[in-house]
Motif scaffolding. Structure first.
Motif, PDB file in Angstrom:
ATOM      1  N   LEU A 285      -8.986  11.435 -26.145  1.00 26.09           N
ATOM      2  CA  LEU A 285      -8.023  10.252 -26.599  1.00 26.09           C
ATOM      3  C   LEU A 285      -6.907   9.761 -25.854  1.00 26.09           C
TER       4      LEU A 285
ATOM      5  N   PRO B  69     -10.169  11.663 -37.323  1.00 26.40           N
ATOM      6  CA  PRO B  69      -8.915  11.070 -36.976  1.00 26.40           C
ATOM      7  C   PRO B  69      -7.871  11.423 -37.748  1.00 26.40           C
TER       8      PRO B  69
ATOM      9  N   TYR C 284      -6.983  15.034 -37.034  1.00 25.33           N
ATOM     10  CA  TYR C 284      -6.289  15.160 -35.815  1.00 25.33           C
ATOM     11  C   TYR C 284      -5.026  14.759 -35.644  1.00 25.33           C
TER      12      TYR C 284
ATOM     13  N   ILE D  88      -2.431   5.515 -37.062  1.00 27.09           N
ATOM     14  CA  ILE D  88      -4.123   5.502 -37.662  1.00 27.09           C
ATOM     15  C   ILE D  88      -4.545   4.168 -37.285  1.00 27.09           C
TER      16      ILE D  88
ATOM     17  N   ILE E 104      -5.282   4.659 -33.406  1.00 24.21           N
ATOM     18  CA  ILE E 104      -6.316   5.520 -32.841  1.00 24.21           C
ATOM     19  C   ILE E 104      -7.649   5.135 -33.379  1.00 24.21           C
ATOM     20  N   ILE E 105      -7.971   4.567 -34.575  1.00 19.92           N
ATOM     21  CA  ILE E 105      -9.197   4.238 -35.205  1.00 19.92           C
ATOM     22  C   ILE E 105     -10.136   3.256 -34.104  1.00 19.92           C
TER      23      ILE E 105
ATOM     24  N   TYR F  92     -11.732   5.725 -31.773  1.00 18.06           N
ATOM     25  CA  TYR F  92     -12.752   6.578 -32.422  1.00 18.06           C
ATOM     26  C   TYR F  92     -14.050   5.611 -32.783  1.00 18.06           C
TER      27      TYR F  92
ATOM     28  N   GLU G 210     -13.099  16.840 -40.939  1.00 15.53           N
ATOM     29  CA  GLU G 210     -11.912  16.507 -41.659  1.00 15.53           C
ATOM     30  C   GLU G 210     -11.253  17.536 -42.611  1.00 15.53           C
TER      31      GLU G 210
ATOM     32  N   ALA H  59      -8.916   4.811 -42.828  1.00 13.98           N
ATOM     33  CA  ALA H  59      -9.681   5.342 -41.486  1.00 13.98           C
ATOM     34  C   ALA H  59     -11.104   5.039 -41.681  1.00 13.98           C
TER      35      ALA H  59
END
Length: 768
Positions: free
Chosen positions: A75, A169, A172, A189, A192-193, A196, A215, A233
């Protein structure tokens, strides 16, 4: 009914990963040789699981160091200090950048510390903590997951079998930390989404049908913010990744409290842990009966212990689920990744047959899934055979006298004679230690010479007398070196010990050591957890001879070194036929007898290590009280037998302790040493709200990294500690034991530590 696995051990059957990584770090091989061994391990893992006829096989569960660090690299969560090193950035497929994040970098004028490391939930696996900026940018930085996907296609032939694995996510972000206080990590979030989604769709474009998103945050007491972030998310993932099957996995406990979060989430399957929490099944089934399509994956095989599955119990759960939602909506699997168990029981040749017949390692566990499928289809003979093996008893498992002893523990057995403030006065009068007394945690480097010596003794190429003589020479050497460094309290170095738990397992009745039962703890560090199969008893002195020999070679104080009952329990594979608290009390009685023997032999300081106390804590706060009730009782049972003048030390490391300091104080150890250097003394925040009553050694340098700390940085940490703690209560010590380090770096680091302590006595003394 699909059979699948969440993850497979990555160290190799002969610890090939450990050996090749350490060879690479020592510049004995190049990156091509490193990558080749990694490729062979992956191929062997895939072939083993394919041969076991799994329907879905994990990919991207391999790691050269840590799967959380892999996610950070994937990432693009790489801090500027590491990116700024020109000799490693974009070199060797980023492998040197990757290792510098895990181990630090001290070379060619550069001096960068390793990233923080802590325990993976309530296991003994350590992960590298992601570090986030307020404006953290994410990107697809590493191609590892895609490269390994192409490899797996060549091995597994059918792409339908391949299931790439990613940490989800929300988990993490939860596992990481903010570099500054001005934001909350969950606010990232929205950043980052999209990455992903790109990764998932890129995997889909390469032909992938299933992807596993882990998760484990779902089994925790989630905050309202975390719940909101989770719904956002997976709302986004559902919207933009609709043409791929997503398996959402939870493990290590139940999700009952958070199941409502899945109400509007469109994933194809949910995995639940029915080993750690079987009570959640009915509530989950009630939720699923209202859904029309979602598949339920049942985590039935214990991925954290080595006992055979109880097929009757598992079949009951499978049949109940089929009855409720239909066979086409059922998957079966281990409850979690098999990372936490050894690889193959067939490599064990010295275990008593009655015990071995009840055991199952990673390879055997994936075949247990086949057995369960066959039983569901009507094969009763497998079920009967399993039942017979599990019920078969033997005198080696049970001892009535030992069981009775644990029922007769009194309040007097778990109390020191006087409270700490009285003991402290007596101890200070007796020991005459300076301010900021210096010591180490216990172990010193275990060199090739020592390992070779132990191996020759094990193979009977060396007599007991010759072996003992050589170990004593090592002890004499380490005593002299500690005296040269001018440490205040010395240790004997633990050269006779392979591992802090395994050593005691070899000397206690009811516990055994395996030949090849290796499990990854972190990076190249592998441990062999003992197997607690029966009632535990001490059959004689375990440490007294070595400790007393060391004390005879110096006028300075020597600490006796023991491993505590909770840690022996937590770092072993524990019998599952009685409450865990009873097993803890049995171990505590054995340690108590050793403590008393050390004291009678003239040893005035005794360290009972409990690094696993925090990791054993249940993940849900509602279960904390019952855990602390028995775990603290077990420690106090082991330590409370001594006189006031005998100083009891304990040690804890690499976990989050801020929220349990009251319970740590309840242990009533005279001195506790803890990890604080990687987190730059963040632990000390706890003392703003809790006044720790006893003496404490907040570790002043990180032993899990090869870099050597400077006198100035150690002094800086001591100064920080002195602002939060009474100066008279502070000890100076490394974070942890030194067995994994090299002598040169150890001696320089300890010299710097003692110099910093002496500087502190001058600059920070109340009279200065």
């Amino acid at each position: 009914m699909l059979k699948h696995n969440l993850g497979y051990p990555r160290i190799g059957i002969r610890r090939e990963l450990k050996k090749v990584c350490e060879a690479y770090w020592s510049n004995k091989i190049d990156s091509n040789a490193l990558f080749e061994v990694g490729k062979k391990i992956r191929e062997e893992n895939w072939k083993t699981q394919d041969k076991a006829d799994l329907d879905l096989i994990p990919c991207n569960d391999f790691s050269f160091y840590d799967h959380v660090l892999d996610m950070s690299l994937l990432l693009g969560v790489v801090s500027e200090p590491y990116l700024s090193i020109p000799v490693i950035h974009n070199h060797n497929n980023n492998i040197d950048l990757y290792f510098s994040m895990a181990r630090g970098f001290q070379k060619n004028g550069w001096d960068i510390k390793a990233m923080e490391m802590t325990k993976w939930f309530n296991t003994n696996y350590h992960y590298i903590v992601p570090e986030f900026d307020k404006n953290q940018k994410f990107s697809i930085f590493s191609n590892k997951i895609f490269d390994e996907l192409e490899e797996s296609k060549n091995i597994l032939k059918s792409i339908k079998k391949i299931k790439p694995v990613l940490i989800g996510p929300v988990s993490y972000l939860f596992l990481g930390k903010e570099k500054e206080k001005s934001f909350h990590k969950m606010d990232l979030i929205e950043n980052i989404i999209p990455i992903y989604i790109k990764i998932i769709n890129k995997l889909k474009d390469k032909g992938i049908n299933w992807i596993q998103l882990d998760e484990p945050i779902l089994v925790l007491d989630m905050s309202e913010k975390e719940k909101k972030v989770f719904k956002y998310a997976y709302g986004e993932i559902s919207k933009f990744c609709s043409k791929i099957n997503i398996l959402l996995t939870s493990y290590f406990d139940g999700i009952s409290e958070n199941i409502s979060l899945l109400q509007d989430v469109s994933v194809q399957a949910l995995h639940i842990d029915l080993v750690e929490n079987s009570n959640q099944l009915e509530q989950v089934l009630s939720f699923f009966s209202k859904e029309s399509k979602m598949i339920l994956s049942l985590g039935l095989i214990d991925g954290r212990n080595i006992w055979k599955n109880n097929y009757a119990n598992s079949i009951q759960k499978i049949k109940r689920t089929i009855e409720s939602i239909g066979e086409d909506r059922v998957m079966i699997a281990p409850n979690c990744s098999l990372l936490h168990v050894p690889i193959d029981i067939e490599y064990e040749n010295s275990i008593h047959i009655d015990i071995k017949n009840k055991m199952s390692f990673a390879k055997q566990k994936i075949y247990e899934l086949n057995d369960l499928e066959k039983i569901v289809k009507g094969n009763k003979s497998i079920l009967l055979s399993n039942s017979y093996i599990l019920k078969k008893s033997s005198s080696i498992f049970h001892d009535k006298k030992i069981k009775e002893r644990t029922t007769k523990i009194t309040e007097q057995d778990i109390q020191r004679k006087n409270p700490f403030h009285i003991r402290q006065k007596k101890q200070k009068k007796k020991f005459h230690l300076p301010l900021f007394p210096t010591t180490t945690i216990g172990s010193f480097p275990q060199t090739k010479e020592i390992r070779s010596l132990r191996n020759k003794f094990r193979k009977k190429e060396l007599s007991q007398e010759k072996y003992d003589e050589k170990i004593k020479n090592f002890i004499i050497y380490v005593i002299k070196e500690q005296e040269k460094i001018d440490l205040d309290v010395l240790v004997h170095g633990e050269f006779e010990r392979t591992d802090m738990v395994e050593y005691f397992s070899d000397k206690l009745k009811g516990i055994l050591s395996t030949d090849n039962g290796w499990v990854q703890s972190y990076g190249s560090r592998c441990v062999k957890p003992p197997v607690i199969y029966g009632d535990i008893d001490r059959v004689g002195d375990m440490t007294v001879e070595w400790i007393c020999f060391a004390q005879s070679k110096t006028k300075k104080l020597i600490k006796g070194m023991l491993t505590g009952p909770v840690t022996i329990l937590q770092w072993s594979f524990v019998r599952d036929d009685q409450p865990i608290s009873l097993t803890a009390y049995q171990i505590a009685w054995a340690i108590r007898e050793e403590v008393l023997s050390l004291e009678k032999s003239g040893i005035q300081m005794i360290q009972i290590d409990e690094p696993a106390l925090r990791e054993g804590l249940p993940l849900k706060k509602k279960n904390w009280k019952s855990y602390f009730d028995w775990s603290i009782k077990a420690f106090r049972l082991s330590s409370s037998v001594v006189k006031d003048e005998t100083q009891i030390h304990t040690h804890m490391c690499y976990s989050e302790f801020n929220d349990i300091f009251k319970h740590i104080a309840d242990l009533d150890a005279d001195v506790i040493t803890m990890e604080t250097s990687r987190s730059k003394m963040e632990l000390l925040k706890a003392f703003s709200v809790f006044s720790y009553p006893n003496e404490i050694g907040p570790g002043v340098y990180d032993i899990h990294s090869p870099r050597i700390p400077t006198v100035e940085e150690i002094f800086d940490l001591i100064e920080k500690a002195s602002k939060k703690l009474p100066i008279k209560n502070i000890w100076i010590n490394p974070d942890c034991g030194l067995k994994t380090r090299k002598w040169k770096e150890v001696l320089i680091s300890l010299k710097n530590m003692t110099k910093a302590a002496k500087m502190a006595r001058i600059k920070l003394s109340p009279h200065s």
